[in-house]
Motif scaffolding. Structure first.
Motif, PDB file in Angstrom:
ATOM      1  N   ALA A  34      24.058  -5.472  26.165  1.00 14.42           N
ATOM      2  CA  ALA A  34      25.184  -5.834  25.303  1.00 14.42           C
ATOM      3  C   ALA A  34      24.989  -5.227  23.913  1.00 14.42           C
ATOM      4  O   ALA A  34      23.884  -5.239  23.377  1.00 14.42           O
ATOM      5  CB  ALA A  34      25.292  -7.354  25.191  1.00 14.42           C
ATOM      6  N   PRO A  35      26.038  -4.657  23.329  1.00 10.03           N
ATOM      7  CA  PRO A  35      25.912  -4.069  21.984  1.00 10.03           C
ATOM      8  C   PRO A  35      25.527  -5.133  20.955  1.00 10.03           C
ATOM      9  O   PRO A  35      25.970  -6.277  21.027  1.00 10.03           O
ATOM     10  CB  PRO A  35      27.330  -3.521  21.706  1.00 10.03           C
ATOM     11  CG  PRO A  35      27.977  -3.406  23.033  1.00 10.03           C
ATOM     12  CD  PRO A  35      27.392  -4.492  23.882  1.00 10.03           C
ATOM     13  N   ARG A  36      24.706  -4.733  19.993  1.00  9.05           N
ATOM     14  CA  ARG A  36      24.301  -5.617  18.903  1.00  9.05           C
ATOM     15  C   ARG A  36      24.978  -5.137  17.627  1.00  9.05           C
ATOM     16  O   ARG A  36      24.842  -3.977  17.221  1.00  9.05           O
ATOM     17  CB  ARG A  36      22.782  -5.605  18.743  1.00  9.05           C
ATOM     18  CG  ARG A  36      22.060  -6.077  20.004  1.00  9.05           C
ATOM     19  CD  ARG A  36      20.559  -6.013  19.850  1.00  9.05           C
ATOM     20  NE  ARG A  36      20.086  -6.874  18.772  1.00  9.05           N
ATOM     21  CZ  ARG A  36      18.807  -6.982  18.433  1.00  9.05           C
ATOM     22  NH1 ARG A  36      17.885  -6.290  19.088  1.00  9.05           N
ATOM     23  NH2 ARG A  36      18.441  -7.785  17.452  1.00  9.05           N
ATOM     24  N   ALA A  37      25.726  -6.060  16.984  1.00 11.20           N
ATOM     25  CA  ALA A  37      26.552  -5.685  15.839  1.00 11.20           C
ATOM     26  C   ALA A  37      25.720  -5.080  14.713  1.00 11.20           C
ATOM     27  O   ALA A  37      26.109  -4.067  14.114  1.00 11.20           O
ATOM     28  CB  ALA A  37      27.328  -6.910  15.343  1.00 11.20           C
ATOM     29  N   ASN A  38      24.575  -5.680  14.401  1.00 12.61           N
ATOM     30  CA  ASN A  38      23.754  -5.165  13.302  1.00 12.61           C
ATOM     31  C   ASN A  38      23.239  -3.755  13.598  1.00 12.61           C
ATOM     32  O   ASN A  38      23.198  -2.889  12.719  1.00 12.61           O
ATOM     33  CB  ASN A  38      22.577  -6.103  13.039  1.00 12.61           C
ATOM     34  CG  ASN A  38      23.018  -7.404  12.397  1.00 12.61           C
ATOM     35  OD1 ASN A  38      24.099  -7.484  11.824  1.00 12.61           O
ATOM     36  ND2 ASN A  38      22.201  -8.430  12.511  1.00 12.61           N
ATOM     37  N   THR A  39      22.853  -3.524  14.835  1.00 10.47           N
ATOM     38  CA  THR A  39      22.372  -2.189  15.212  1.00 10.47           C
ATOM     39  C   THR A  39      23.493  -1.163  15.120  1.00 10.47           C
ATOM     40  O   THR A  39      23.282  -0.034  14.650  1.00 10.47           O
ATOM     41  CB  THR A  39      21.796  -2.222  16.636  1.00 10.47           C
ATOM     42  OG1 THR A  39      20.760  -3.214  16.714  1.00 10.47           O
ATOM     43  CG2 THR A  39      21.208  -0.875  17.014  1.00 10.47           C
ATOM     44  N   GLU A  40      24.688  -1.542  15.571  1.00  7.30           N
ATOM     45  CA  GLU A  40      25.827  -0.635  15.495  1.00  7.30           C
ATOM     46  C   GLU A  40      26.162  -0.296  14.044  1.00  7.30           C
ATOM     47  O   GLU A  40      26.445   0.860  13.706  1.00  7.30           O
ATOM     48  CB  GLU A  40      27.047  -1.266  16.175  1.00  7.30           C
ATOM     49  CG  GLU A  40      26.894  -1.485  17.678  1.00  7.30           C
ATOM     50  CD  GLU A  40      26.859  -0.172  18.448  1.00  7.30           C
ATOM     51  OE1 GLU A  40      27.395   0.826  17.944  1.00  7.30           O
ATOM     52  OE2 GLU A  40      26.281  -0.145  19.549  1.00  7.30           O
ATOM     53  N   LEU A  41      26.113  -1.310  13.166  1.00  6.90           N
ATOM     54  CA  LEU A  41      26.408  -1.082  11.758  1.00  6.90           C
ATOM     55  C   LEU A  41      25.369  -0.153  11.131  1.00  6.90           C
ATOM     56  O   LEU A  41      25.706   0.759  10.367  1.00  6.90           O
ATOM     57  CB  LEU A  41      26.447  -2.408  11.009  1.00  6.90           C
ATOM     58  CG  LEU A  41      26.681  -2.321   9.488  1.00  6.90           C
ATOM     59  CD1 LEU A  41      28.014  -1.649   9.193  1.00  6.90           C
ATOM     60  CD2 LEU A  41      26.648  -3.711   8.867  1.00  6.90           C
ATOM     61  N   PHE A  42      24.102  -0.371  11.463  1.00  5.52           N
ATOM     62  CA  PHE A  42      23.032   0.460  10.921  1.00  5.52           C
ATOM     63  C   PHE A  42      23.185   1.907  11.386  1.00  5.52           C
ATOM     64  O   PHE A  42      23.065   2.855  10.589  1.00  5.52           O
ATOM     65  CB  PHE A  42      21.682  -0.102  11.358  1.00  5.52           C
ATOM     66  CG  PHE A  42      20.497   0.644  10.815  1.00  5.52           C
ATOM     67  CD1 PHE A  42      20.136   0.537   9.487  1.00  5.52           C
ATOM     68  CD2 PHE A  42      19.738   1.459  11.647  1.00  5.52           C
ATOM     69  CE1 PHE A  42      19.051   1.235   8.980  1.00  5.52           C
ATOM     70  CE2 PHE A  42      18.649   2.155  11.165  1.00  5.52           C
ATOM     71  CZ  PHE A  42      18.305   2.043   9.818  1.00  5.52           C
ATOM     72  N   ALA A  43      23.465   2.101  12.675  1.00  3.13           N
ATOM     73  CA  ALA A  43      23.618   3.453  13.213  1.00  3.13           C
ATOM     74  C   ALA A  43      24.833   4.151  12.609  1.00  3.13           C
ATOM     75  O   ALA A  43      24.774   5.340  12.249  1.00  3.13           O
ATOM     76  CB  ALA A  43      23.741   3.392  14.736  1.00  3.13           C
ATOM     77  N   THR A  44      25.934   3.427  12.474  1.00  2.00           N
ATOM     78  CA  THR A  44      27.130   4.024  11.882  1.00  2.00           C
ATOM     79  C   THR A  44      26.877   4.411  10.429  1.00  2.00           C
ATOM     80  O   THR A  44      27.326   5.469   9.957  1.00  2.00           O
ATOM     81  CB  THR A  44      28.311   3.042  11.967  1.00  2.00           C
ATOM     82  OG1 THR A  44      28.537   2.673  13.338  1.00  2.00           O
ATOM     83  CG2 THR A  44      29.581   3.653  11.403  1.00  2.00           C
TER      84      THR A  44
END
Length: 314
Positions: A34-44
């Motif tokens: 499942a995608p993790r919001a904090n990880t997605e924000l950091f990568a973006t």
């Protein structure tokens, strides 16, 4: 100029982040984590920092673009490379022809590919499970349709934050009873009329962190219950209290002093190690002493029933 551009930039960043997370959650395969919001924000954020150094436009996930890719059979990062290549081809060779298309036609394409993201059955499931979240879903849906994607998302976030703030500021305080023949304590309910109560002992359970915004409210809920039950001992099950601020500790200390004037003792039960350490360092710990703090409700009830002298302590 900066003050004018800042809200717009913040709104665009919020929308980009929200869409990135939404796309990841909506299109993740069952065999993927499942995608993790904090990880997605950091990568973006890292991607946009790198893109800024090269003069690229800000990037982020998009639900409609992802829907098109999925419908076309995209499975790997190669699809993004093909998309980038076709974007270049369109910019250099097809732009004059695309410009001739009416915006309504382009909007129709987006709607067709996005229609599958709307799942009315989920609204029914949310309503059946929890009405509060159903209201959030309706507000978000109506906001996006009426005022636009960005403003609709902001409205939904504000409504959800206000609702959560209200819930935290007004936590429940349950009167507990024991299920017959067990050591299970549960809130008093008409569905369980045979649950055991103990004359002279009032069992209460607040839930959630206790801090400056709700400490007084909890005290206002406890005191009427004490007046109604007229107990000798009030045992507060703190197992559901994750944290306790200084204001809350002070509130309990004042409650101990007020109730002791009427011959009522207050016990604290089942505190987490964090809360126990806070209480022991405070005047409340000195007021209670070890004899009025217990590991769980079963121990407290057993002591109350086996040692009548505890009921007569000042």
């Amino acid at each position: 100029m900066i003050s004018v551009l800042w809200p717009g930039a913040l709104g665009i960043a919020l929308m980009s982040f929200t869409e990135t997370v939404a796309a990841g959650q909506a299109f993740a395969r069952k065999d993927e984590p499942a995608p993790r919001a904090n990880t997605e924000l950091f990568a973006t954020g890292l991607a946009n920092i790198g893109g800024a150094l090269l003069g690229a436009m800000p990037g982020g996930g998009g639900t409609t673009q992802t829907a098109v890719n999925i419908s076309a059979g995209a499975r790997t990062q190669l699809a993004e490379m093909v998309t980038a290549a076709m974007t270049l081809v369109t910019m250099f060779f097809l732009a004059p022809f695309v410009a001739m298309l009416p915006q309504s036609a382009l909007a129709a394409l987006v709607i067709v590919y996005s229609f599958g993201l709307i799942k009315p059955i989920e609204f029914h499931d949310i309503l059946r499970i929890r009405r509060t979240e159903f209201s959030w879903a309706i507000v978000a849906f109506a906001g996006v349709v009426v005022v636009g994607t960005l403003k609709g998302i902001i409205v939904a976030i504000i409504v959800s934050l206000l609702t959560l703030a209200y819930q935290v500021a007004d936590p429940p305080v349950y009167v507990l009873r024991r299920k017959p023949g067990t050591n299970v304590f549960r809130p008093q309910s008409p569905e369980h009329p045979d649950d055991e109560s103990f004359p002279g002992l009032l069992l209460l359970r607040p839930e959630g962190p206790i801090f400056f915004a709700n400490a007084a409210q909890i005290a206002h809920k406890i005191e009427p219950l004490v007046r109604e039950a007229q107990p000798k001992i009030v045992a507060v099950d703190a197992s559901g209290v994750l944290d306790m601020e200084y204001t809350a500790v002070k509130m309990f200390a004042q409650l101990v002093k007020r109730q002791s004037q009427h011959g009522v003792q207050l016990w604290l039960i089942g505190m987490t190690p964090r809360v126990l350490a806070i209480v022991q360092r405070s005047p409340l710990g000195q007021l209670l002493g070890r004899e009025r703090m217990h590991f769980n409700l079963e121990i407290a009830v057993t002591r109350y029933l086996d040692d009548p002298a505890t009921r007569d302590q000042p």
